[in-house]
Design a protein around this motif. Structure first.
Motif, PDB file in Angstrom:
ATOM      1  N   ARG A  43      -3.834  15.694  -7.663  1.00 41.18           N
ATOM      2  CA  ARG A  43      -2.483  16.229  -7.903  1.00 41.18           C
ATOM      3  C   ARG A  43      -1.433  15.134  -7.797  1.00 41.18           C
ATOM      4  O   ARG A  43      -0.518  15.050  -8.615  1.00 41.18           O
ATOM      5  N   LEU A  44      -1.562  14.285  -6.786  1.00 48.36           N
ATOM      6  CA  LEU A  44      -0.628  13.162  -6.636  1.00 48.36           C
ATOM      7  C   LEU A  44      -0.738  12.200  -7.813  1.00 48.36           C
ATOM      8  O   LEU A  44       0.270  11.667  -8.283  1.00 48.36           O
ATOM      9  N   ALA A  45      -1.959  11.991  -8.307  1.00 50.46           N
ATOM     10  CA  ALA A  45      -2.148  11.108  -9.462  1.00 50.46           C
ATOM     11  C   ALA A  45      -1.496  11.697 -10.704  1.00 50.46           C
ATOM     12  O   ALA A  45      -0.906  10.962 -11.504  1.00 50.46           O
ATOM     13  N   ASP A  46      -1.606  13.010 -10.881  1.00 52.82           N
ATOM     14  CA  ASP A  46      -0.954  13.650 -12.024  1.00 52.82           C
ATOM     15  C   ASP A  46       0.564  13.553 -11.921  1.00 52.82           C
ATOM     16  O   ASP A  46       1.256  13.454 -12.927  1.00 52.82           O
ATOM     17  N   THR A  47       1.081  13.587 -10.707  1.00 52.92           N
ATOM     18  CA  THR A  47       2.528  13.549 -10.490  1.00 52.92           C
ATOM     19  C   THR A  47       3.089  12.131 -10.516  1.00 52.92           C
ATOM     20  O   THR A  47       4.093  11.862 -11.166  1.00 52.92           O
ATOM     21  N   TYR A  48       2.431  11.211  -9.816  1.00 48.62           N
ATOM     22  CA  TYR A  48       2.980   9.864  -9.631  1.00 48.62           C
ATOM     23  C   TYR A  48       2.214   8.754 -10.346  1.00 48.62           C
ATOM     24  O   TYR A  48       2.665   7.615 -10.377  1.00 48.62           O
ATOM     25  N   GLY A  49       1.047   9.069 -10.865  1.00 55.05           N
ATOM     26  CA  GLY A  49       0.236   8.076 -11.558  1.00 55.05           C
ATOM     27  C   GLY A  49      -0.962   7.641 -10.726  1.00 55.05           C
ATOM     28  O   GLY A  49      -0.869   7.492  -9.504  1.00 55.05           O
ATOM     29  N   SER A  50      -2.066   7.444 -11.413  1.00 50.33           N
ATOM     30  CA  SER A  50      -3.313   7.055 -10.737  1.00 50.33           C
ATOM     31  C   SER A  50      -3.192   5.726 -10.013  1.00 50.33           C
ATOM     32  O   SER A  50      -3.744   5.545  -8.931  1.00 50.33           O
ATOM     33  N   GLN A  51      -2.448   4.785 -10.630  1.00 53.25           N
ATOM     34  CA  GLN A  51      -2.352   3.452 -10.038  1.00 53.25           C
ATOM     35  C   GLN A  51      -1.712   3.518  -8.656  1.00 53.25           C
ATOM     36  O   GLN A  51      -2.193   2.881  -7.706  1.00 53.25           O
ATOM     37  N   LYS A  52      -0.627   4.254  -8.520  1.00 49.41           N
ATOM     38  CA  LYS A  52       0.066   4.340  -7.226  1.00 49.41           C
ATOM     39  C   LYS A  52      -0.819   4.998  -6.175  1.00 49.41           C
ATOM     40  O   LYS A  52      -0.861   4.565  -5.023  1.00 49.41           O
ATOM     41  N   VAL A  53      -1.521   6.049  -6.578  1.00 47.38           N
ATOM     42  CA  VAL A  53      -2.401   6.738  -5.635  1.00 47.38           C
ATOM     43  C   VAL A  53      -3.549   5.825  -5.226  1.00 47.38           C
ATOM     44  O   VAL A  53      -3.902   5.739  -4.046  1.00 47.38           O
ATOM     45  N   MET A  54      -4.127   5.105  -6.191  1.00 48.99           N
ATOM     46  CA  MET A  54      -5.233   4.190  -5.858  1.00 48.99           C
ATOM     47  C   MET A  54      -4.785   3.078  -4.921  1.00 48.99           C
ATOM     48  O   MET A  54      -5.525   2.702  -4.014  1.00 48.99           O
ATOM     49  N   ILE A  55      -3.594   2.566  -5.136  1.00 48.75           N
ATOM     50  CA  ILE A  55      -3.085   1.509  -4.258  1.00 48.75           C
ATOM     51  C   ILE A  55      -2.905   2.054  -2.840  1.00 48.75           C
ATOM     52  O   ILE A  55      -3.376   1.456  -1.867  1.00 48.75           O
ATOM     53  N   GLY A  56      -2.239   3.191  -2.719  1.00 46.84           N
ATOM     54  CA  GLY A  56      -2.031   3.781  -1.396  1.00 46.84           C
ATOM     55  C   GLY A  56      -3.336   4.157  -0.724  1.00 46.84           C
ATOM     56  O   GLY A  56      -3.549   3.869   0.468  1.00 46.84           O
ATOM     57  N   ALA A  57      -4.225   4.795  -1.468  1.00 43.19           N
ATOM     58  CA  ALA A  57      -5.510   5.206  -0.907  1.00 43.19           C
ATOM     59  C   ALA A  57      -6.371   3.990  -0.560  1.00 43.19           C
ATOM     60  O   ALA A  57      -7.056   3.985   0.466  1.00 43.19           O
ATOM     61  N   GLY A  58      -6.326   2.973  -1.402  1.00 46.28           N
ATOM     62  CA  GLY A  58      -7.082   1.751  -1.116  1.00 46.28           C
ATOM     63  C   GLY A  58      -6.603   1.075   0.153  1.00 46.28           C
ATOM     64  O   GLY A  58      -7.414   0.595   0.960  1.00 46.28           O
ATOM     65  N   LEU A  59      -5.292   1.062   0.364  1.00 44.00           N
ATOM     66  CA  LEU A  59      -4.750   0.483   1.595  1.00 44.00           C
ATOM     67  C   LEU A  59      -5.153   1.316   2.810  1.00 44.00           C
ATOM     68  O   LEU A  59      -5.496   0.771   3.865  1.00 44.00           O
ATOM     69  N   LEU A  60      -5.143   2.629   2.660  1.00 43.76           N
ATOM     70  CA  LEU A  60      -5.562   3.509   3.745  1.00 43.76           C
ATOM     71  C   LEU A  60      -7.046   3.305   4.057  1.00 43.76           C
ATOM     72  O   LEU A  60      -7.441   3.220   5.225  1.00 43.76           O
ATOM     73  N   TYR A  61      -7.852   3.207   3.021  1.00 47.61           N
ATOM     74  CA  TYR A  61      -9.289   2.960   3.185  1.00 47.61           C
ATOM     75  C   TYR A  61      -9.524   1.623   3.896  1.00 47.61           C
ATOM     76  O   TYR A  61     -10.304   1.541   4.852  1.00 47.61           O
ATOM     77  N   ALA A  62      -8.837   0.574   3.447  1.00 45.57           N
ATOM     78  CA  ALA A  62      -8.988  -0.744   4.070  1.00 45.57           C
ATOM     79  C   ALA A  62      -8.554  -0.709   5.537  1.00 45.57           C
ATOM     80  O   ALA A  62      -9.209  -1.306   6.398  1.00 45.57           O
ATOM     81  N   LEU A  63      -7.474  -0.002   5.828  1.00 45.44           N
ATOM     82  CA  LEU A  63      -7.015   0.131   7.205  1.00 45.44           C
ATOM     83  C   LEU A  63      -8.072   0.829   8.054  1.00 45.44           C
ATOM     84  O   LEU A  63      -8.372   0.395   9.176  1.00 45.44           O
ATOM     85  N   GLY A  64      -8.654   1.898   7.529  1.00 44.41           N
ATOM     86  CA  GLY A  64      -9.704   2.615   8.260  1.00 44.41           C
ATOM     87  C   GLY A  64     -10.911   1.742   8.532  1.00 44.41           C
ATOM     88  O   GLY A  64     -11.447   1.738   9.642  1.00 44.41           O
ATOM     89  N   VAL A  65     -11.339   0.980   7.525  1.00 47.58           N
ATOM     90  CA  VAL A  65     -12.491   0.085   7.700  1.00 47.58           C
ATOM     91  C   VAL A  65     -12.170  -0.989   8.732  1.00 47.58           C
ATOM     92  O   VAL A  65     -12.987  -1.302   9.605  1.00 47.58           O
ATOM     93  N   LEU A  66     -10.987  -1.557   8.657  1.00 53.33           N
ATOM     94  CA  LEU A  66     -10.576  -2.586   9.616  1.00 53.33           C
ATOM     95  C   LEU A  66     -10.519  -2.026  11.035  1.00 53.33           C
ATOM     96  O   LEU A  66     -11.054  -2.623  11.977  1.00 53.33           O
ATOM     97  N   LEU A  67      -9.884  -0.885  11.190  1.00 49.10           N
ATOM     98  CA  LEU A  67      -9.735  -0.307  12.529  1.00 49.10           C
ATOM     99  C   LEU A  67     -11.054   0.199  13.108  1.00 49.10           C
ATOM    100  O   LEU A  67     -11.234   0.203  14.329  1.00 49.10           O
TER     101      LEU A  67
END
Length: 165
Positions: A75-99
């Motif tokens: 839904r967020l990708a449809d609203t704001y674009g896949s690229q923005k969601v992937m960037i945010g989600a990728g950063l969240l994923y990287a943060l989770g892996v790091l922590l």
């Protein structure tokens, strides 16, 4: 009456091949590290003295939240674009892996490896990437792009598993 739906391809300055390459790279980086959870289990359990259940519970939470949050990511990708969601989600994923590498208790490990990483995966996993790439490449290129992105996720397993050993 039959109608053929033509999906419009958004205007972008990026070559479709760059979009596919980026999708392949993201797929490799999100799927590869997930394949090493089994190789890391015994070292983590031996280091911290946790039970197998504590470790497994974190990854069960990850899988559950990954699936539960995918509709929201879509839904967020449809609203704001896949690229923005992937960037945010990728950063969240990287943060989770790091922590998760510095999580001293089963609770913090569940919050990092389970909650943060699971929610992050919902917006940058292979299925999500295929949808985003599919929106940005010409229709004639989509079958090849989907195959390459899917294969890249598998290639990530091939690369990361030996590194974990």
């Amino acid at each position: 009456m039959t109608a053929t739906a033509k999906t419009p391809v958004p205007k972008t300055i990026l070559s479709p091949w760059i979009i596919v390459a980026a999708g392949c790279f993201i797929a490799m980086l999100t799927w590869g590290p997930r394949s090493v959870a089994g190789a890391m289990q015994l070292p983590v359990l031996n280091t911290y003295g946790w039970s197998t259940e504590a470790y497994s519970f974190a990854f069960a939470v990850q899988a559950l939240l990954w699936g539960l949050f995918q509709p929201l990511a879509g839904r967020l990708a449809d609203t704001y674009g896949s690229q923005k969601v992937m960037i945010g989600a990728g950063l969240l994923y990287a943060l989770g892996v790091l922590l998760m590498t510095v999580s001293p208790t089963p609770l913090t490990f569940t919050l990092t490896a389970g909650v943060i990483t699971g929610i992050g995966l919902s917006g940058c996993s292979v299925a999500f990437i295929i949808g985003g790439v599919g929106k940005m490449v010409p229709p004639a290129m989509r079958p090849l792009a989907f195959g390459l992105v899917g294969a890249s996720g598998s290639f990530g397993q091939f690369v990361f598993s030996p590194l974990a050993g």
